[in-house]
Design a protein around this motif. Structure first.
Motif, PDB file in Angstrom:
ATOM      1  N   MET A  72       0.835  -1.206   0.000  1.00  0.00           N
ATOM      2  CA  MET A  72       0.000   0.000   0.000  1.00  0.00           C
ATOM      3  C   MET A  72       0.862   1.246   0.000  1.00  0.00           C
ATOM      4  SD  MET A  72      -3.364   0.427   0.219  1.00  0.00           S
ATOM      5  CE  MET A  72      -4.794  -0.667   0.098  1.00  0.00           C
ATOM      6  N   PRO A  73       0.380   2.330  -0.638  1.00  0.00           N
ATOM      7  CA  PRO A  73       1.136   3.587  -0.559  1.00  0.00           C
ATOM      8  C   PRO A  73       1.128   4.126   0.871  1.00  0.00           C
ATOM      9  CG  PRO A  73      -0.802   3.841  -1.970  1.00  0.00           C
ATOM     10  CD  PRO A  73      -0.834   2.451  -1.442  1.00  0.00           C
ATOM     11  N   VAL A  74       2.138   4.934   1.191  1.00  0.00           N
ATOM     12  CA  VAL A  74       2.272   5.502   2.529  1.00  0.00           C
ATOM     13  C   VAL A  74       1.020   6.283   2.930  1.00  0.00           C
ATOM     14  CG1 VAL A  74       3.567   7.178   3.910  1.00  0.00           C
ATOM     15  CG2 VAL A  74       4.786   5.559   2.449  1.00  0.00           C
ATOM     16  N   ALA A  75       0.395   6.963   1.963  1.00  0.00           N
ATOM     17  CA  ALA A  75      -0.773   7.792   2.286  1.00  0.00           C
ATOM     18  C   ALA A  75      -1.906   6.962   2.877  1.00  0.00           C
ATOM     19  CB  ALA A  75      -1.263   8.525   1.045  1.00  0.00           C
ATOM     20  N   VAL A  76      -2.003   5.713   2.481  1.00  0.00           N
ATOM     21  CA  VAL A  76      -3.059   4.852   3.010  1.00  0.00           C
ATOM     22  C   VAL A  76      -2.559   4.042   4.209  1.00  0.00           C
ATOM     23  CG1 VAL A  76      -4.440   2.788   2.519  1.00  0.00           C
ATOM     24  CG2 VAL A  76      -4.385   4.673   0.882  1.00  0.00           C
ATOM     25  N   ALA A  77      -1.367   3.456   4.038  1.00  0.00           N
ATOM     26  CA  ALA A  77      -0.876   2.541   5.069  1.00  0.00           C
ATOM     27  C   ALA A  77      -0.147   3.272   6.181  1.00  0.00           C
ATOM     28  CB  ALA A  77       0.048   1.503   4.436  1.00  0.00           C
ATOM     29  N   GLY A  78       0.235   4.524   5.931  1.00  0.00           N
ATOM     30  CA  GLY A  78       0.986   5.260   6.937  1.00  0.00           C
ATOM     31  C   GLY A  78       0.071   5.981   7.903  1.00  0.00           C
ATOM     32  N   GLY A  79       0.002   7.269   7.781  1.00  0.00           N
ATOM     33  CA  GLY A  79      -0.808   8.041   8.716  1.00  0.00           C
ATOM     34  C   GLY A  79       0.008   8.349   9.943  1.00  0.00           C
ATOM     35  N   PRO A  80      -0.509   9.238  10.766  1.00  0.00           N
ATOM     36  CA  PRO A  80       0.287   9.755  11.897  1.00  0.00           C
ATOM     37  C   PRO A  80       0.884   8.650  12.759  1.00  0.00           C
ATOM     38  CG  PRO A  80      -1.844  10.876  11.758  1.00  0.00           C
ATOM     39  CD  PRO A  80      -1.866   9.787  10.735  1.00  0.00           C
ATOM     40  N   SER A  81       0.073   7.683  13.148  1.00  0.00           N
ATOM     41  CA  SER A  81       0.602   6.703  14.097  1.00  0.00           C
ATOM     42  C   SER A  81       1.110   5.458  13.382  1.00  0.00           C
ATOM     43  CB  SER A  81      -0.477   6.305  15.091  1.00  0.00           C
ATOM     44  OG  SER A  81      -1.365   5.412  14.468  1.00  0.00           O
ATOM     45  N   LYS A  82       0.798   5.320  12.116  1.00  0.00           N
ATOM     46  CA  LYS A  82       1.227   4.165  11.316  1.00  0.00           C
ATOM     47  C   LYS A  82       0.674   2.846  11.821  1.00  0.00           C
ATOM     48  CE  LYS A  82       5.259   6.521   9.736  1.00  0.00           C
ATOM     49  NZ  LYS A  82       6.647   6.772   9.842  1.00  0.00           N
ATOM     50  N   LEU A  83      -0.271   2.937  12.749  1.00  0.00           N
ATOM     51  CA  LEU A  83      -0.814   1.697  13.305  1.00  0.00           C
ATOM     52  C   LEU A  83      -1.999   1.240  12.478  1.00  0.00           C
ATOM     53  CD1 LEU A  83      -0.572   2.325  17.116  1.00  0.00           C
ATOM     54  CD2 LEU A  83       0.825   0.841  15.689  1.00  0.00           C
ATOM     55  N   GLY A  84      -1.741   0.760  11.285  1.00  0.00           N
ATOM     56  CA  GLY A  84      -2.842   0.370  10.436  1.00  0.00           C
ATOM     57  C   GLY A  84      -2.880  -1.117  10.201  1.00  0.00           C
ATOM     58  N   PHE A  85      -3.566  -1.450   9.136  1.00  0.00           N
ATOM     59  CA  PHE A  85      -3.729  -2.810   8.640  1.00  0.00           C
ATOM     60  C   PHE A  85      -2.400  -3.573   8.672  1.00  0.00           C
ATOM     61  CE2 PHE A  85      -4.831  -5.969   5.474  1.00  0.00           C
ATOM     62  CZ  PHE A  85      -6.201  -6.019   5.471  1.00  0.00           C
ATOM     63  N   PHE A  86      -1.368  -2.958   8.114  1.00  0.00           N
ATOM     64  CA  PHE A  86      -0.079  -3.648   7.994  1.00  0.00           C
ATOM     65  C   PHE A  86       0.492  -4.029   9.353  1.00  0.00           C
ATOM     66  CE2 PHE A  86       4.600  -3.483   7.682  1.00  0.00           C
ATOM     67  CZ  PHE A  86       4.790  -4.558   6.832  1.00  0.00           C
ATOM     68  N   MET A  87       0.518  -3.100  10.285  1.00  0.00           N
ATOM     69  CA  MET A  87       1.119  -3.388  11.585  1.00  0.00           C
ATOM     70  C   MET A  87       0.245  -4.348  12.396  1.00  0.00           C
ATOM     71  SD  MET A  87       4.025  -2.126  11.269  1.00  0.00           S
ATOM     72  CE  MET A  87       4.755  -2.502  12.862  1.00  0.00           C
ATOM     73  N   GLU A  88      -1.056  -4.322  12.157  1.00  0.00           N
ATOM     74  CA  GLU A  88      -1.925  -5.274  12.853  1.00  0.00           C
ATOM     75  C   GLU A  88      -1.606  -6.697  12.375  1.00  0.00           C
ATOM     76  OE1 GLU A  88      -6.035  -4.082  13.060  1.00  0.00           O
ATOM     77  OE2 GLU A  88      -6.632  -6.000  13.920  1.00  0.00           O
ATOM     78  N   VAL A  89      -1.418  -6.835  11.064  1.00  0.00           N
ATOM     79  CA  VAL A  89      -1.013  -8.146  10.537  1.00  0.00           C
ATOM     80  C   VAL A  89       0.386  -8.505  11.057  1.00  0.00           C
ATOM     81  CG1 VAL A  89      -0.379  -9.391   8.423  1.00  0.00           C
ATOM     82  CG2 VAL A  89      -2.466  -8.012   8.478  1.00  0.00           C
ATOM     83  N   ALA A  90       1.268  -7.511  11.083  1.00  0.00           N
ATOM     84  CA  ALA A  90       2.667  -7.771  11.488  1.00  0.00           C
ATOM     85  C   ALA A  90       2.739  -8.313  12.911  1.00  0.00           C
ATOM     86  CB  ALA A  90       3.497  -6.493  11.358  1.00  0.00           C
ATOM     87  N   ALA A  91       1.948  -7.732  13.814  1.00  0.00           N
ATOM     88  CA  ALA A  91       1.993  -8.153  15.213  1.00  0.00           C
ATOM     89  C   ALA A  91       1.660  -9.640  15.346  1.00  0.00           C
ATOM     90  CB  ALA A  91       1.021  -7.308  16.040  1.00  0.00           C
ATOM     91  N   ALA A  92       0.593 -10.043  14.704  1.00  0.00           N
ATOM     92  CA  ALA A  92       0.177 -11.445  14.816  1.00  0.00           C
ATOM     93  C   ALA A  92       1.108 -12.366  14.036  1.00  0.00           C
ATOM     94  CB  ALA A  92      -1.262 -11.594  14.315  1.00  0.00           C
ATOM     95  N   ALA A  93       1.569 -11.917  12.877  1.00  0.00           N
ATOM     96  CA  ALA A  93       2.452 -12.750  12.057  1.00  0.00           C
ATOM     97  C   ALA A  93       3.787 -12.969  12.770  1.00  0.00           C
ATOM     98  CB  ALA A  93       2.672 -12.096  10.689  1.00  0.00           C
ATOM     99  N   ALA A  94       4.296 -11.926  13.412  1.00  0.00           N
ATOM    100  CA  ALA A  94       5.578 -12.045  14.121  1.00  0.00           C
ATOM    101  C   ALA A  94       5.469 -13.070  15.237  1.00  0.00           C
ATOM    102  CB  ALA A  94       5.997 -10.685  14.682  1.00  0.00           C
ATOM    103  N   GLU A  95       4.349 -13.035  15.943  1.00  0.00           N
ATOM    104  CA  GLU A  95       4.150 -13.971  17.042  1.00  0.00           C
ATOM    105  C   GLU A  95       4.093 -15.406  16.523  1.00  0.00           C
ATOM    106  OE1 GLU A  95       1.094 -12.737  19.827  1.00  0.00           O
ATOM    107  OE2 GLU A  95       0.658 -14.832  20.220  1.00  0.00           O
ATOM    108  N   THR A  96       3.297 -15.643  15.508  1.00  0.00           N
ATOM    109  CA  THR A  96       3.177 -17.001  14.963  1.00  0.00           C
ATOM    110  C   THR A  96       4.513 -17.493  14.412  1.00  0.00           C
ATOM    111  OG1 THR A  96       0.906 -16.487  14.337  1.00  0.00           O
ATOM    112  CG2 THR A  96       1.854 -18.461  13.375  1.00  0.00           C
ATOM    113  N   ALA A  97       5.209 -16.608  13.695  1.00  0.00           N
ATOM    114  CA  ALA A  97       6.501 -16.999  13.114  1.00  0.00           C
ATOM    115  C   ALA A  97       7.484 -17.367  14.219  1.00  0.00           C
ATOM    116  CB  ALA A  97       7.047 -15.862  12.255  1.00  0.00           C
TER     117      ALA A  97
END
Lengths: 335, 335
Positions: A72-97
């Motif tokens: 996703m482009p930064v304008a959609v996936a970024g935002g002030p806190s950057k806590l979006g879709f991507f980081m939500e997936v990252a948190a769970a994926a990191a744990e499982t991995a």
């Protein structure tokens, strides 16, 4: 900078044997006299020697690292806190991995091309790639196995199915139940499968309800602002619009602004709903009706699917995510 | 599973030269006839050969990967969406690392010990380690350079200073300005430097205002629930408490519940404020007054400090983060 790491040569010297013997003794290869082996193990322990992970991995051909790549482009996936879709997936994926003994490298949205070729990874998870996304091609050309979250149009990649048609139905039917009779669709440009599926569901829904379809597109890279512009134009041309279904949460925030700028009220005059139940939806004023996509589950499934493919295990190449669930909030709740 | 990766032997065969010549030609080592070199480069391109990253890294001694390690229990750092402090730091750190040519591996909060020894990393960032946190010791014993976000008590590690005393002052002075005269401190157990600094600031503040100090501790591993219990007991014993300063956002949510269970109103009867302006503070009912810690900046600084240390550059070993900023919300805003 920490202590200097002892090498295999240090252990060999301390134990009075060759480096090959050290390697054989510590790795259980070849025939090593038990007393020699004991001496080597003791010398290694005293020196604090640990075999190089990288050398082991070079031999095994595995880095035991997987990548998670945003598309996703930064304008959609970024935002002030950057806590979006991507980081939500990252948190769970990191744990499982991690629990499976793999490290997860995150490749977040960047304004430049991510340096994918410099990543030493056994496989990658790519989130909702667009039909023309070059990421999956680049990874494939390097022989990196890929799993996507949401299918990639025109590609036959293993993926986790986020149930896009069901999500679209949930949103549109809810808007209608809340009294909307002229629902407009605020889409992103491009051919992500979520857009393609949503557009189809919307077209069918419009036919079913004799509602003239009304679809506007905004450029993802503009984020909230292009969403606002597209929506302002829409409301100017079609003042009878009484609901907006926004494909992307950043666009939904833009829609909220456009509605307010015309002096209209949400949800009384115009209802707004969007897909992703993230921080934007939950902290917007008004809060936005959205869909719980079970992203943590999708992330875990994607990691499991990728690891199964790395092991060469026979697995179904599509995992269907659990039923999405509508989360009703102020932006559509009337009275 | 993708195409089989061509090896240096394949290139050597195709170009009709030795593997050593291929290596020299592609890496610009030794003397290689220009026409031979051209033939090797062409053969490599045709076969799609890329030198093994891992072998290159074994030679250079660098993995060009850094780790980001949480030190918080799942009950605090996890939560339904897991989008907390750790992932906010991760998003910014991943971006800064990637733009510097380093990959970031995330080691999220786990219920088990993280498999740190299996990580092939050049350095690590540890977030707010407790005084007795074994993570930094384990990494140090492996010779892995460390930077922390927030100093670790009793350790002399390079770190980013989150300005804990200033943050504590902002919270306490704000509560007093909002009319609170009996402010209790809801602390976490353990000796994270944030706790130690906050306790000191609180003690001084209490002396300055002739306020009898009132400190309760909750066990971090219990998260919101232990915060609720500690706060319920506090309100039972000290019904004159009119403000709660919670060191941890999960505890603040527990405090909100405890106050409501006593039939008291927030902020009219009891004001609640907490440190971290994250998703919990922003989506709580009522929304919580908190502090913008400039975490994205702290994350970027931590990555830069770590990379400078890896390069052996002379750098100051403490980077002070910009001034924290109070974000006033419903939980302390009166009338």
């Amino acid at each position: 900078m920490g202590p200097i790491r002892p090498t295999i040569a240090d252990v060999a010297r301390a134990a009075g044997v060759s480096r090959t013997t050290v390697s054989h003794a510590l790795n259980g290869i070849g025939k090593v006299d038990p007393r020699t082996r004991e001496r080597v193990v003791q010398a290694a322990a005293e020196l604090g020697y640990r075999p190089s992970l990288r050398a082991q991995r070079l031999r095994s051909g595995q880095s035991r690292t997987i990548g998670l790549v945003s598309s996703m482009p930064v304008a959609v996936a970024g935002g002030p806190s950057k806590l979006g879709f991507f980081m939500e997936v990252a948190a769970a994926a990191a744990e499982t991995a991690m629990l499976s003994g793999f490290a997860l490298v995150v490749v977040p949205p960047l304004d430049t091309d991510p340096p994918l070729d410099a990543l030493d990874i056994d496989g990658a998870i790519v989130i909702e790639p667009d039909q023309d996304d070059p990421t999956t091609k680049r990874l494939q050309s390097r022989g990196v196995p890929i799993v996507t979250i949401g299918p990639q149009q025109g590609m036959d990649l293993p993926h986790v199915d986020l149930r896009a048609p069901r999500v679209g139905r949930l949103l549109l039917e809810h808007l209608r139940e809340q009294g909307a009779r002229r629902i407009a669709l605020l889409m992103g440009s491009g051919h992500r499968s979520w857009y393609v599926d949503l557009a189809e569901v919307y077209a069918r829904f419009a036919r079913e309800h004799d509602m003239p379809p009304l679809v506007v597109e905004a450029d993802e890279s503009g984020g909230e602002e292009t969403g606002r512009e597209a929506c302002a134009e829409l409301l100017e041309k079609h003042p009878d619009v009484d609901a907006i279904c926004a494909a992307v949460d950043a666009f939904a925030l833009g829609a909220v602004r456009a509605v307010a700028e015309r002096g209209l009220r949400i949800p009384d005059d115009v209802r707004v709903a969007t897909r992703y139940d993230g921080v934007r939806a939950r902290t917007s004023t008004p809060t936005l009706t959205a869909v719980d996509l079970n992203l943590a589950q999708a992330a875990a499934s994607a990691v499991e699917l990728l690891l199964a493919n790395l092991k060469g295990t026979e697995v179904p190449q599509v995992i269907s995510n659990p039923d999405p669930r509508l989360v009703v909030r102020e932006s559509t709740r009337r009275g």
